[in-house]
Design an enzyme around this catalytic site. Structure first.
Site, short mmCIF file in Angstrom:
data_model
loop_
_atom_site.label_atom_id
_atom_site.label_comp_id
_atom_site.label_asym_id
_atom_site.label_seq_id
_atom_site.Cartn_x
_atom_site.Cartn_y
_atom_site.Cartn_z
N HIS D 95 0.84 -1.19 0.00
CA HIS D 95 0.00 0.00 0.00
C HIS D 95 0.89 1.26 0.00
CE1 HIS D 95 -2.83 3.04 1.48
NE2 HIS D 95 -3.77 2.25 0.99
N GLU D 143 -3.75 2.61 -7.98
CA GLU D 143 -4.32 3.81 -7.39
C GLU D 143 -3.28 4.91 -7.39
OE1 GLU D 143 -7.11 4.52 -3.54
OE2 GLU D 143 -5.49 3.10 -3.33
#
Lengths: 231, 231, 231, 231
Positions: D95, D143
């Site tokens: 992440h 993302e």
């Protein structure tokens, strides 16, 4: 894009040599690069790069790492522009002793391309090499971490498999094999097995006469090249 | 142990300047160090240290970071011996942009002492400064991270409190205050409040004439020194 | 501030035990804590803390690490509030296998104090221990990294010196000695040499009967306590 | 290999929720997963995973990170086996708030496959996504870091391009798009643009009624699915 003549050789004294000692071996490498017409990359501590550059003509001055930062903050990090200004033509990235986050590896390769710095990117297993191949490094070094510094070379099968798999993804990537290189014979084996280049650290540094050992390895590059050209 | 004359000043261009630009500002700093008889530390990218050293006589060449390694492996890390060989006399450690693990900070300060390299260790709050004071740094810079680059200086109360607390632990530590220094007036305030030194990054780099701004700051050092000597 | 009864003992199975196995040893520790009236800290993977808490009454549930973050972002980091909610009463920080930057260590100890979580902070040499002592940890573990997992204990001189030096800085800090503890005799030696507590990992896990080995160690705590009380 | 029904949805409260609050939202998610027959992944702090698992039946318990270690040392790191034992079926890796070195990412994905844990791997640009695609993650979340938490969604062009490029490399990878999802309409847009799944953090947590907002998003998944099935 810089053109790299193959097969090439990388002399990587890591942090074993610095200052005068690093310069002396660089001078030997420079003479060999001229004498044999081989592209030799030479790594040194950041502090030594400019001085080595100013005393040599044929070797490719190579940094051991750089960070993705741009001029600005970044206290104590390695600014790509500072390497370029010092005369560096190439940089190692993601060495087993200096792993990068994938995010930073992507950014750093981009910065190297912007500045026309050759990237030598390390992988410690085939899966990692395949992911790196998609990032378009100039040279990909696939060296099982477990073999670093052991004097054991990768098997021919391993070398052929990794070289083939990487070239399938991007045929422009030069593949380097360098685990446990201690003799000219080791270098010869690597090149006839299809690698575009080889290199050594302890194989050279532990030799009684570093310059002579390096010449032995460079001669093996020449021999393997001639061998390969026959076919 | 190197003797540092106080009050001193640190010019820290971080990674904003490199190569020729870094050298030019170093030359200005060198002239000012001679002219005013002030100890000026000058930081630069690792690649620039040796070259700046060979062109200057009065400034203290300062690295932005170093690692605790000894000659050997350590690909891409900053070998203390390589800094020394390049002429560095001092090193920043634990800057807010380059935090160290406590374990490595302890080891790196030891390495610096072995090589007689002056340590400038950063803390971003008083609690951290107090812990660092027990490690015997030469210079301790207590700079609230939130103020870096803002042009806001610490309050007199903050400066006096931190200086006092640090000296209580070890009176040999030189305390530096440097948050948001943009004018000679800021430097003057820091020194009359009892700090042993000050310094700047953006306060100098953002000035229309960097050399002139630096001279303004050095003159403030002189003025504050004279002021302090009256009492 | 939580009151810790001394001498205490820490069972630290690291990542060797998890799930059912971790719970089983925790149940043994819980019985021993009740039977002997000794404070026993028990570490477990984060995922196991709540379940162990719900099955035990006497042991102090201890996390192996936490980060300084506050509720919010921080994907994959260890939120102090989440430990507290799971029933953790204590946390290890700066273990040799999980070094913290000094900046984060300062922040994390602050967060622990806010939440009334006991901090067990590790140092791998006396210099580091002395710096940490200024940060006000509840328990300070001074364990030469080189001895971890070797079965060799620190010398009496080392134990007495570190304990004395730490108490000189802050007499409220409890000092733990735990290198190479494999027998009750080792634990006894540590406590009679003045430590406030001891603990073990491999010394317990490698025993044919973990519970029996743990009881041997707890009994040694009791014996040493009685011994100390005579004087 | 676990079968994931598409389109799926990921509720990722990061470190915003823990303990009772995290459980309450998980219970809502569980009801919605049952009611609409949608695969919902639910992330929570490590300490909460086992408890949430024991109170739910339909959601896939998801960890926010794990490390490549095996049972043994590794103080304070996230042991994959401990997640599995707690009932986790999936794990986020790399992440933007928790970047992994490429070397560790390769190792951790291997460990996840050994334990049959679903990997949700994040990339913050297309180049990174392409490299990750070669590592065989189950779900790839592309993302742009710059959009996280902004409430701005990626453009349709970006979504279609990334999905296409990733599927070209490995058609088995499920592609998730999740930047700036704050409404059911955003979710709908993502799915009709070809993504296999979506998800949200602040879009849910900032809503006056979290459960209602989540249902709005799940309904959008259903609507988009029906829409897609027409063609």
């Amino acid at each position: 894009m810089k053109k790299i003549r193959t097969p090439f050789f990388i002399v990587n004294p890591k942090s074993y040599l610095y200052g005068e000692e690093s310069l002396q071996l660089a001078l030997v490498a420079d003479k060999l690069a001229e004498k044999y017409g081989i592209d030799i990359f030479y790594t040194a501590p950041f502090t030594d790069l400019a001085n080595i550059k100013s005393h040599t003509k044929y070797i490719k001055i190579t940094a051991q790492h750089m960070d993705p930062l741009v001029p600005g903050r970044g206290m104590g990090y390695i600014l790509p522009e500072s390497l370029k200004a010092a005369g560096a033509e190439a940089v190692f990235l993601n060495h087993a002793e200096h792993s990068l986050t994938l995010t930073n590896l992507v950014k750093t390769i981009k910065r190297a391309k912007e500045l026309d710095i050759i990237t030598i990117v390390c992988a410690d297993c085939l899966e990692e090499a395949i992911a790196i191949a998609k990032l378009g490094p100039d040279i990909l070094l696939c060296e099982p971490t477990a073999l670093i510094g052991t004097g054991k070379t990768s098997s021919s099968e391993y070398m052929i498999e990794t070289t083939t798999k990487i070239k399938e993804i991007d045929k422009n990537i030069l593949v380097m094999q360098a685990s446990g290189i201690t003799t000219g014979e080791d270098v010869y084996k690597v090149i006839v097995n299809g690698a575009d280049g080889s290199g050594a650290t302890s194989g050279i540094l532990n030799a009684p006469d570093k310059g002579k050992k390096l010449e032995e390895m460079i001669q093996a590059i020449v021999k393997a090249t001639n061998e390969n050209m026959k076919y």
